[in-house]
Write an enzyme that holds these catalytic residues in place. Structure first.
Site, PDB file in Angstrom:
ATOM      1  N   PHE A  31       0.853  -1.184   0.000  1.00 52.62           N
ATOM      2  CA  PHE A  31       0.000   0.000   0.000  1.00 52.62           C
ATOM      3  C   PHE A  31       0.888   1.232   0.000  1.00 52.62           C
ATOM      4  CE2 PHE A  31      -2.206   3.465   2.242  1.00 52.62           C
ATOM      5  CZ  PHE A  31      -3.249   3.647   1.353  1.00 52.62           C
ATOM      6  N   ASP A  54       9.478   2.834   0.360  1.00 52.84           N
ATOM      7  CA  ASP A  54       8.394   3.600   0.968  1.00 52.84           C
ATOM      8  C   ASP A  54       8.479   3.414   2.476  1.00 52.84           C
ATOM      9  OD1 ASP A  54       6.029   4.474   2.068  1.00 52.84           O
ATOM     10  OD2 ASP A  54       4.717   3.433   0.667  1.00 52.84           O
ATOM     11  N   LYS A  82       4.368  10.399   8.525  1.00 56.56           N
ATOM     12  CA  LYS A  82       3.943   9.882   9.825  1.00 56.56           C
ATOM     13  C   LYS A  82       4.883  10.326  10.961  1.00 56.56           C
ATOM     14  CE  LYS A  82       1.008   6.127   8.232  1.00 56.56           C
ATOM     15  NZ  LYS A  82      -0.258   6.498   8.871  1.00 56.56           N
ATOM     16  N   THR A 137       2.589  24.553  -4.377  1.00 52.94           N
ATOM     17  CA  THR A 137       2.548  25.885  -3.769  1.00 52.94           C
ATOM     18  C   THR A 137       3.449  25.971  -2.542  1.00 52.94           C
ATOM     19  OG1 THR A 137       0.291  26.237  -4.542  1.00 52.94           O
ATOM     20  CG2 THR A 137       1.057  27.629  -2.729  1.00 52.94           C
TER      21      THR A 137
END
Length: 459
Positions: A175, A284, A313, A337
């Protein structure tokens, strides 16, 4: 722990009814009182106090209301930094480079001296796979940095050569996020992707080990070899299908998919395959990074040198580390931004400082040892209930016989004052803060044992 009402209590239920009247958020477990929560304990709005071993899905590094965090937020200069949020790709503050060096870069994985702050794990991973595509095409052009008119015009039509037919290889059970690109890399919970068009990128088998590991070394080694052979097979097929793989993304431990572990041999073999095929390797570390495994970065346990590492996290801010080879040769290709948030860097500075001053990685290792000793003892005493205890540091997990039993076990733990989470089909996952001590671990284990003594398997 102090449980004074049903869980969830009447105030939580009333607030949930109000929330879901205008937002589909049926996932809410309870509403918290963060003024009263402290350290490793969370208090809900009904006055129930829990030992929090889940910590906002692994995202609170130092526990609730840590003094270093609160003091940093009270600092007048930091207040001004938060009040005037800049577009950091254009107008950063005078101290921005120094603050990045003193937070993100001082704990960067070996060999990765470039960093982009990001807002969350999903945008970190999304931009990480973009870096892999850019690097692949840069090499295909033999280092040419000027784009042809055909390349520039065709990308607006979503056609090659400007929009090349490439893929990213990921793993079943993985995931990485819920954007279109990352749903194309994820393979754990169907509800996350149903109804949403995604790309048919290759998914390799992630190792499925037999536990205890020490008793099944031959079988598990064969499983590593099988999975690595599948990676090579998929790389060859993607090339034949004219959609070559530009890079590989993997979690060091598949968290959402069920806390599935890979061995050092598996990951070292994966890295060798990436080097052989001259493609990128991205780890990841959104959930595993930041110290929970006893190392700042979980991939260090395997002796890897990935090209890109994503984080979020426990790192408070999202972001991606990468090496110079993956640095875009043009400005503005990885940008938005804000490019992160000064507020998150203010917090991360204190997290990094506290990890070092309080030797928290060693504490994680000590607490994790207590946890794993207890979990292994429980699976010996209750073999019909618990199995496959596994973990690194406090990043631990254990399986129940099925999802219904797992969910009821978590409910009963919460009713007794311990807050844990689930993942995969039947796994209980442990995600305490870095300040979680061996004493906290023993309290948690005592409550687990109390629940296990009277627990019946659900069908």
């Amino acid at each position: 722990m102090d449980i004074v009402s049903p869980v969830p209590g009447p105030r939580s239920l009333a607030l949930k009814d109000e929330l879901v009247s205008f937002q589909e958020m049926s996932t809410v477990s309870f509403f918290a009182d963060y003024d009263k929560s402290e350290g490793n304990y969370i208090v809900d709005v009904d006055g129930n106090k829990y030992l929090d071993c889940f910590m906002q899905i692994a995202s609170i590094p130092l526990g609730y209301n840590h003094p270093a965090i609160l003091n940093a937020l009270r600092d007048e200069s930091n207040v001004r930094a938060m009040a005037n949020r800049p577009a950091l790709g254009w107008f950063p503050s005078k101290d921005w480079a120094a603050r990045i060096k003193n937070s993100m870069l001082c704990i960067a994985p070996e060999g990765l001296n470039q960093v982009y702050p990001m807002m969350c794990g999903t945008c970190s991973n999304e931009n990480g796979i973009k870096l892999m595509f850019m690097r692949y095409m840069h090499r295909q052009r033999n280092g040419r940095t000027e784009f042809s008119e055909h390349e520039l015009s065709s990308v607006l039509r979503h056609e090659a050569p400007g929009s090349p037919n490439l893929s990213i290889l990921s793993f079943k059970g993985g995931f990485h996020g819920r954007s279109i690109g990352l749903l194309s890399c994820s393979n754990s919970r169907p509800i996350q992707g149903v109804d949403i068009p995604s790309l048919a990128w290759p998914k390799a088998d992630f190792p499925v080990y037999k536990y205890p590991l020490e008793e099944n070394q031959t079988e598990n080694s064969a499983e590593d070899e099988r999975c690595l052979a599948k990676v090579e097979e998929l790389l060859e097929k993607a090339t034949r299908d004219a959609c070559p793989v530009a890079g590989v993304i993997s979690e060091p431990i598949q968290a959402e998919g069920g806390d599935n572990h890979g061995s050092p041999a598996f990951f070292q073999g994966l890295e060798k395959i990436c080097r052989k095929w001259d493609i990128s390797l991205m780890m990841d570390e959104v959930q595993t990074g930041g110290g929970a495994t006893g190392e700042m970065w979980c991939h260090k346990h395997f002796g890897l040198k990935p090209d890109i590492v994503s984080f979020s996290k426990k790192m408070v801010s999202g972001g991606i580390y990468h090496n110079l080879e993956h640095r875009p040769p043009h400005p503005g290709r990885i940008i938005n931004t804000w490019v992160g948030d000064p507020h998150k860097i203010i917090l991360l500075e204190q997290v990094v400082k506290t990890i070092v001053e309080d030797n928290l990685l060693e504490r994680v290792r000590q607490s994790g040892s207590v946890m794993m000793t207890g979990l292994k003892q429980f699976q010996t005493e209750y073999p019909a209930l618990l199995s496959a205890a596994r973990g690194r540091g406090t990043f631990c997990a254990v399986d129940l016989p099925n999802q219904v039993s797992r969910d009821r076990f978590l409910t009963q733990l919460r009713q007794n004052g311990v807050h844990l989470g689930g993942c995969g089909d039947k796994t209980v996952r442990f995600r305490p803060s870095l300040t979680f001590t061996p004493n906290h671990a023993n309290i948690m284990l005592d409550i687990m044992e109390k629940v296990l003594k009277d627990f019946k398997i659900s069908k």
